[in-house]
Design a protein around this motif. Structure first.
Motif, PDB file in Angstrom:
ATOM      1  N   ASP A 118     -10.838 -31.671 -48.282  1.00  0.00           N
ATOM      2  CA  ASP A 118      -9.559 -31.783 -47.585  1.00  0.00           C
ATOM      3  C   ASP A 118      -9.567 -32.884 -46.790  1.00  0.00           C
ATOM      4  O   ASP A 118      -8.657 -33.264 -45.810  1.00  0.00           O
ATOM      5  CB  ASP A 118      -9.275 -30.492 -46.634  1.00  0.00           C
ATOM      6  CG  ASP A 118     -10.274 -30.340 -45.712  1.00  0.00           C
ATOM      7  OD1 ASP A 118     -11.399 -31.254 -45.788  1.00  0.00           O
ATOM      8  OD2 ASP A 118     -10.067 -29.762 -44.486  1.00  0.00           O
ATOM      9  N   HIS A 119     -10.117 -34.180 -47.302  1.00  0.00           N
ATOM     10  CA  HIS A 119     -10.295 -35.403 -46.398  1.00  0.00           C
ATOM     11  C   HIS A 119     -10.354 -36.275 -47.656  1.00  0.00           C
ATOM     12  O   HIS A 119     -11.156 -36.412 -48.594  1.00  0.00           O
ATOM     13  CB  HIS A 119     -11.616 -35.249 -45.642  1.00  0.00           C
ATOM     14  CG  HIS A 119     -11.612 -36.454 -44.713  1.00  0.00           C
ATOM     15  ND1 HIS A 119     -11.248 -36.150 -43.460  1.00  0.00           N
ATOM     16  CD2 HIS A 119     -12.124 -37.621 -44.774  1.00  0.00           C
ATOM     17  CE1 HIS A 119     -11.308 -37.427 -42.778  1.00  0.00           C
ATOM     18  NE2 HIS A 119     -11.913 -38.403 -43.646  1.00  0.00           N
ATOM     19  N   VAL A 120      -9.481 -37.301 -47.727  1.00  0.00           N
ATOM     20  CA  VAL A 120      -9.388 -38.401 -48.434  1.00  0.00           C
ATOM     21  C   VAL A 120     -10.197 -39.753 -47.882  1.00  0.00           C
ATOM     22  O   VAL A 120     -10.125 -40.063 -46.889  1.00  0.00           O
ATOM     23  CB  VAL A 120      -7.977 -38.801 -48.662  1.00  0.00           C
ATOM     24  CG1 VAL A 120      -7.835 -40.161 -49.544  1.00  0.00           C
ATOM     25  CG2 VAL A 120      -7.196 -37.614 -49.239  1.00  0.00           C
ATOM     26  N   PHE A 121     -10.998 -40.259 -49.051  1.00  0.00           N
ATOM     27  CA  PHE A 121     -11.758 -41.339 -48.778  1.00  0.00           C
ATOM     28  C   PHE A 121     -11.010 -42.745 -49.405  1.00  0.00           C
ATOM     29  O   PHE A 121     -10.656 -42.735 -50.578  1.00  0.00           O
ATOM     30  CB  PHE A 121     -13.098 -41.336 -49.058  1.00  0.00           C
ATOM     31  CG  PHE A 121     -14.041 -40.330 -48.434  1.00  0.00           C
ATOM     32  CD1 PHE A 121     -14.809 -40.751 -47.465  1.00  0.00           C
ATOM     33  CD2 PHE A 121     -14.024 -39.030 -48.711  1.00  0.00           C
ATOM     34  CE1 PHE A 121     -15.533 -39.840 -46.531  1.00  0.00           C
ATOM     35  CE2 PHE A 121     -14.729 -38.113 -47.921  1.00  0.00           C
ATOM     36  CZ  PHE A 121     -15.572 -38.519 -46.756  1.00  0.00           C
ATOM     37  N   VAL A 122     -10.724 -43.665 -48.634  1.00  0.00           N
ATOM     38  CA  VAL A 122     -10.180 -44.871 -49.152  1.00  0.00           C
ATOM     39  C   VAL A 122     -11.156 -45.950 -49.623  1.00  0.00           C
ATOM     40  O   VAL A 122     -11.941 -46.319 -48.569  1.00  0.00           O
ATOM     41  CB  VAL A 122      -9.057 -45.252 -48.141  1.00  0.00           C
ATOM     42  CG1 VAL A 122      -8.440 -46.582 -48.739  1.00  0.00           C
ATOM     43  CG2 VAL A 122      -8.077 -44.260 -47.634  1.00  0.00           C
ATOM     44  N   VAL A 123     -11.135 -46.198 -50.771  1.00  0.00           N
ATOM     45  CA  VAL A 123     -12.499 -46.880 -51.137  1.00  0.00           C
ATOM     46  C   VAL A 123     -11.903 -48.322 -52.020  1.00  0.00           C
ATOM     47  O   VAL A 123     -11.249 -47.949 -53.240  1.00  0.00           O
ATOM     48  CB  VAL A 123     -13.368 -46.379 -52.059  1.00  0.00           C
ATOM     49  CG1 VAL A 123     -14.641 -46.977 -52.405  1.00  0.00           C
ATOM     50  CG2 VAL A 123     -13.864 -44.936 -51.503  1.00  0.00           C
ATOM     51  N   PRO A 124     -12.149 -49.320 -51.505  1.00  0.00           N
ATOM     52  CA  PRO A 124     -11.278 -50.544 -52.163  1.00  0.00           C
ATOM     53  C   PRO A 124     -12.186 -50.730 -53.477  1.00  0.00           C
ATOM     54  O   PRO A 124     -13.291 -50.312 -53.767  1.00  0.00           O
ATOM     55  CB  PRO A 124     -11.466 -51.720 -51.330  1.00  0.00           C
ATOM     56  CG  PRO A 124     -12.782 -51.154 -50.212  1.00  0.00           C
ATOM     57  CD  PRO A 124     -12.509 -49.570 -50.416  1.00  0.00           C
ATOM     58  N   PHE A 125     -11.603 -51.470 -54.318  1.00  0.00           N
ATOM     59  CA  PHE A 125     -12.241 -52.045 -55.538  1.00  0.00           C
ATOM     60  C   PHE A 125     -12.367 -50.720 -56.796  1.00  0.00           C
ATOM     61  O   PHE A 125     -13.567 -51.109 -57.260  1.00  0.00           O
ATOM     62  CB  PHE A 125     -13.340 -52.959 -55.393  1.00  0.00           C
ATOM     63  CG  PHE A 125     -13.013 -53.991 -54.417  1.00  0.00           C
ATOM     64  CD1 PHE A 125     -12.273 -54.913 -54.699  1.00  0.00           C
ATOM     65  CD2 PHE A 125     -13.776 -53.769 -53.172  1.00  0.00           C
ATOM     66  CE1 PHE A 125     -12.071 -56.005 -53.802  1.00  0.00           C
ATOM     67  CE2 PHE A 125     -13.661 -54.929 -52.193  1.00  0.00           C
ATOM     68  CZ  PHE A 125     -12.568 -56.023 -52.491  1.00  0.00           C
ATOM     69  N   LYS A 172     -15.881 -58.058 -52.912  1.00  0.00           N
ATOM     70  CA  LYS A 172     -16.285 -58.575 -51.520  1.00  0.00           C
ATOM     71  C   LYS A 172     -14.977 -59.299 -50.985  1.00  0.00           C
ATOM     72  O   LYS A 172     -14.553 -58.835 -49.643  1.00  0.00           O
ATOM     73  CB  LYS A 172     -17.275 -59.354 -51.336  1.00  0.00           C
ATOM     74  CG  LYS A 172     -18.457 -58.605 -52.038  1.00  0.00           C
ATOM     75  CD  LYS A 172     -19.826 -59.656 -51.796  1.00  0.00           C
ATOM     76  CE  LYS A 172     -21.262 -58.847 -52.094  1.00  0.00           C
ATOM     77  NZ  LYS A 172     -22.422 -59.822 -52.063  1.00  0.00           N
ATOM     78  N   CYS A 173     -14.413 -60.391 -51.532  1.00  0.00           N
ATOM     79  CA  CYS A 173     -13.168 -60.880 -51.152  1.00  0.00           C
ATOM     80  C   CYS A 173     -12.267 -60.092 -51.139  1.00  0.00           C
ATOM     81  O   CYS A 173     -11.879 -59.436 -51.977  1.00  0.00           O
ATOM     82  CB  CYS A 173     -13.094 -62.252 -51.911  1.00  0.00           C
ATOM     83  SG  CYS A 173     -11.640 -63.039 -51.540  1.00  0.00           S
ATOM     84  N   GLY A 265     -11.563 -55.795 -45.441  1.00  0.00           N
ATOM     85  CA  GLY A 265     -11.419 -54.732 -44.341  1.00  0.00           C
ATOM     86  C   GLY A 265     -12.292 -55.313 -43.040  1.00  0.00           C
ATOM     87  O   GLY A 265     -12.383 -54.542 -42.160  1.00  0.00           O
ATOM     88  N   THR A 266     -12.572 -56.602 -43.086  1.00  0.00           N
ATOM     89  CA  THR A 266     -13.025 -57.068 -41.917  1.00  0.00           C
ATOM     90  C   THR A 266     -12.283 -58.223 -41.318  1.00  0.00           C
ATOM     91  O   THR A 266     -11.369 -59.040 -42.204  1.00  0.00           O
ATOM     92  CB  THR A 266     -14.610 -57.465 -42.068  1.00  0.00           C
ATOM     93  OG1 THR A 266     -14.488 -58.788 -42.720  1.00  0.00           O
ATOM     94  CG2 THR A 266     -15.330 -56.350 -42.839  1.00  0.00           C
ATOM     95  N   ARG A 267     -12.477 -59.073 -40.157  1.00  0.00           N
ATOM     96  CA  ARG A 267     -12.265 -60.229 -39.806  1.00  0.00           C
ATOM     97  C   ARG A 267     -13.348 -61.149 -39.997  1.00  0.00           C
ATOM     98  O   ARG A 267     -12.981 -62.630 -39.461  1.00  0.00           O
ATOM     99  CB  ARG A 267     -12.047 -60.103 -38.177  1.00  0.00           C
ATOM    100  CG  ARG A 267     -10.975 -59.055 -38.051  1.00  0.00           C
ATOM    101  CD  ARG A 267      -9.516 -59.394 -38.426  1.00  0.00           C
ATOM    102  NE  ARG A 267      -8.928 -60.428 -37.766  1.00  0.00           N
ATOM    103  CZ  ARG A 267      -7.792 -61.094 -38.490  1.00  0.00           C
ATOM    104  NH1 ARG A 267      -7.017 -60.603 -39.113  1.00  0.00           N
ATOM    105  NH2 ARG A 267      -7.356 -62.281 -37.966  1.00  0.00           N
ATOM    106  N   LYS A 268     -14.271 -60.867 -40.755  1.00  0.00           N
ATOM    107  CA  LYS A 268     -15.354 -61.960 -41.063  1.00  0.00           C
ATOM    108  C   LYS A 268     -14.896 -62.949 -42.039  1.00  0.00           C
ATOM    109  O   LYS A 268     -14.513 -62.390 -43.174  1.00  0.00           O
ATOM    110  CB  LYS A 268     -16.569 -61.156 -41.225  1.00  0.00           C
ATOM    111  CG  LYS A 268     -17.777 -62.083 -41.795  1.00  0.00           C
ATOM    112  CD  LYS A 268     -19.130 -61.247 -42.010  1.00  0.00           C
ATOM    113  CE  LYS A 268     -20.107 -62.066 -42.386  1.00  0.00           C
ATOM    114  NZ  LYS A 268     -21.539 -61.178 -42.741  1.00  0.00           N
ATOM    115  N   THR A 269     -15.195 -64.230 -42.053  1.00  0.00           N
ATOM    116  CA  THR A 269     -14.680 -65.193 -43.175  1.00  0.00           C
ATOM    117  C   THR A 269     -16.035 -65.277 -44.075  1.00  0.00           C
ATOM    118  O   THR A 269     -17.126 -65.343 -43.826  1.00  0.00           O
ATOM    119  CB  THR A 269     -14.552 -66.573 -42.441  1.00  0.00           C
ATOM    120  OG1 THR A 269     -13.293 -66.673 -41.633  1.00  0.00           O
ATOM    121  CG2 THR A 269     -14.276 -67.274 -43.570  1.00  0.00           C
ATOM    122  N   MET A 270     -15.528 -65.067 -45.429  1.00  0.00           N
ATOM    123  CA  MET A 270     -16.640 -65.433 -46.433  1.00  0.00           C
ATOM    124  C   MET A 270     -16.511 -66.614 -47.051  1.00  0.00           C
ATOM    125  O   MET A 270     -15.508 -67.291 -47.198  1.00  0.00           O
ATOM    126  CB  MET A 270     -16.168 -64.386 -47.303  1.00  0.00           C
ATOM    127  CG  MET A 270     -17.274 -64.194 -48.799  1.00  0.00           C
ATOM    128  SD  MET A 270     -16.554 -62.910 -49.860  1.00  0.00           S
ATOM    129  CE  MET A 270     -17.721 -62.870 -50.965  1.00  0.00           C
TER     130      MET A 270
END
Length: 624
Positions: A118-125, A172-173, A265-270
């Protein structure tokens, strides 16, 4: 004195003076609670979200998935009663196995773990059918979902083809989501995004929404972006000392910082050395600008954003030498441009007898960038907005041209609807291009109209549009700076002098992502154009606004006078019909959706451009 200090201490903590030791215990529990929240044992509470934002769109998809999974939809709304947040199902940064069940409208996969149905996981890519390992990041237990980082694929979806991936930074990007998905499947998914947008946000019954056309794809799936804005952060401490006039000197860089884009998902520059979705000229610009920043690093005391905008020039092909036989890019020339342009240029010859096309990049936002769309040339400040995929623009503008006018009316002089005889609509002669920018629609559509009027609240945009009209020798296009409070003032003076409505006008709308505000929609309904073409980079706010036009101005929380928070009501005009008129006894104004279609301006990403064609419904047409 000691006792007074102790009492003051507990007063600051909001504790009971008569039971100080209970206060100490409560203080310990507060500290533990804060630590648990930081560690992810407790979850964030969903804040109010902006209309049409990714958060709102994602939440709608999550609730739809939960409802399909036989979870009570209304029960998964945010906790508005102020009750304590429920505990999160997983510890923060722990890893969980997730089976992806659906693809959201923002491009991330939605799935469930075997231990939490009953819980959704949001997973990119990820794609439907993937079984993946994901890392828990931020949890919203009251809304039954968790944001995660993608870790690895345990079992691939039948749709997944990792051989299609061309970028070493993919997964990642934050730039691309779909490089592992075939282009045919990308277009199909973007069609579903438009469908869901109108189902979830238009507030219209399904019978009033036409079938969405297939998404029109981009001729280029890679190498299409004509603009990139990589950036780098300042040295540690630069942000803290930025506003201190009397503080210590800001530190410099000890080494070249990462130059590129955000980690998903972050504010970190790649650090990004190359971007395959950019054009060859922009990719070369990225390479050269990275080198320049490294060489001039001592000049920077804080972070910066680098503009890379492609510009194109065409010249008659040189008669000397053997003609080029292909359209493939030729080797980069070593000639230097004296106008402060980068020295690199890519040259192609479109045919032996036509023109030589030279593409280079601009880094100065005030420099002039040149774009060519069919026979038209557009000049714009490099930092100003212009569509970033030139390869699809000719197809896109051709589609608008073929739909800007209504279908040919019957050859008879009258039309019959609901046993009522009425005259056919007047032929459309005038185009009003709102949010006109540098005149893309006003200029490319000008041959179909007696006059075109571009309106924008930005005087800079109007100056660019006027320049482009002169550049293309368009005699019937004029542009004016509009007042947001009365955006159609000039159009009313020209085309609606008798107050009967702009029967001979079509209005093009191309607003920013937030869509149109209430005032603009009221003014549009008051102007009464026969036809509306709504172009949008956010199909969710487009669906919301189109719903308002189809309902004739009625929307939740918006009375017919436009007062937010006012209870829904129906105004009755002099002739007994309800809706927004023009203030002179005109009947209710509303529109029907003639067609909906998406355009893929950004392949490999979750973005889709929407085009909605609307036709005014006259009062004698009933509920057609």
């Amino acid at each position: 004195m000691w006792l007074l200090q102790r009492c003051l201490r507990f007063q600051r903590l909001g504790r009971d003076f008569d039971r100080p030791w209970v206060g100490v215990g409560n203080y310990s529990r507060v500290t533990m609670t804060k630590r648990k929240r930081q560690q992810g044992y407790y979850t964030k509470r969903m804040k109010s979200v902006q209309e049409g934002s990714n958060e709102e769109v994602l939440l709608a998809d999550i609730r739809s998935l939960l409802q399909r999974s036989k979870i009570d939809g209304p029960g998964v709304t945010s906790n508005e009663s102020g009750a304590t947040d429920s505990e999160a199902p997983f510890e923060r940064f722990s890893q969980v196995e997730v089976k992806i069940a659906a693809l959201s409208s923002i491009g991330d996969g939605l799935g469930f773990s075997s231990s939490k149905s009953d819980h959704v996981f949001v997973v990119p890519f990820t794609l439907p059918g993937d079984v993946v390992e994901a890392k828990v990041v931020t949890q919203f237990a009251n809304d039954h979902y968790t944001l995660t980082d993608f870790v690895s694929v345990l079992k691939p979806s039948p749709q997944r083809n990792d051989d299609l991936v061309r970028c070493p930074y993919f997964a990642k990007c934050s730039g691309c989501q779909f490089q592992m998905l075939s282009y045919e499947d990308q277009l199909a998914h973007k069609k579903s995004i438009v469908e869901k947008a109108y189902r979830n946000f238009s507030n219209l019954p399904i019978e009033m929404i036409p079938l969405v056309g297939d998404t029109i794809g981009s001729p280029l799936q890679y190498g299409y972006r004509t603009k990139l804005t990589p950036h780098f952060d300042g040295p540690p401490g630069s942000r803290v000392r930025r506003g201190r006039k009397d503080g210590p000197e800001q530190p410099g860089f000890e080494q070249v910082p990462p130059i590129g884009f955000m980690v998903k998902g972050t504010r970190k520059t790649m650090d990004i050395e190359d971007c395959p979705i950019a054009t060859d000229a922009v990719r070369e610009g990225l390479k050269q600008e990275r080198k320049r920043v490294a060489e001039e690093l001592s000049k920077y005391k804080r972070g910066a954003t680098v503009l890379l905008r492609e510009t194109t020039t065409k010249a008659p092909a040189q008669p000397q030498g053997p003609p080029a036989t292909t359209d493939d890019p030729q080797p980069i020339s070593n000639e230097t441009d004296s106008s402060n342009q980068p020295p690199q240029a890519l040259q192609t010859t479109s045919s032996p007898t036509s023109t030589t096309t030279t593409k280079t990049y601009i880094t100065d936002q005030n420099a002039t960038a040149t774009e060519h769309i069919g026979p038209y040339t557009f000049l714009n400040p490099a930092g100003a907005f212009f569509q970033n995929n030139n390869s699809i623009l000719e197809t896109f503008t051709s589609y608008i041209r073929s739909h800007i006018l209504p279908p040919q009316p019957s050859t008879t002089s009258t039309l019959t609807t609901n046993n009522t005889t009425r005259k056919p609509p007047k032929p459309i002669k005038h185009l009003i291009d709102t949010y006109s920018g540098s005149g893309l629609f006003s200029i490319t559509l000008s041959p179909f109209f007696t006059t075109t009027l571009g309106i924008d609240i930005s005087s800079t945009s109007i100056a660019s549009a006027s320049l482009n009209a002169a550049q293309n020798a368009i005699p019937n296009a004029t542009f004016t700076t509009g007042d947001a409070a009365d955006i159609f003032a000039e159009a009313k003076t020209r085309y609606d002098g008798d107050g009967d409505g702009a029967d001979e006008c079509v209005v093009v709308i191309d607003p920013p992502r937030k869509g149109c505000d209430d005032g603009f929609l009221r003014q549009l309904l008051g102007f009464r154009p026969q036809r509306v073409v709504y172009v949008s980079c956010n199909v969710h706010t487009q669906a919301r606004d189109v719903g308002v036009l189809v309902r004739g101005g009625r929307r939740e929380g918006w009375g017919l006078e436009g007062e937010k928070g006012k209870k829904e009501e129906v105004k009755v005009d002099d002739d007994g019909t309800g809706g927004i008129g023009n203030g002179k006894g005109m009947p209710r104004v509303r529109y029907r959706i003639e067609s909906l279609r998406g355009f893929d301006f950004f392949p490999q990403t979750g973005h889709v451009e929407g085009v909605a064609i609307l036709q005014r419904v006259d009062d004698d047409e009933g509920n057609e």
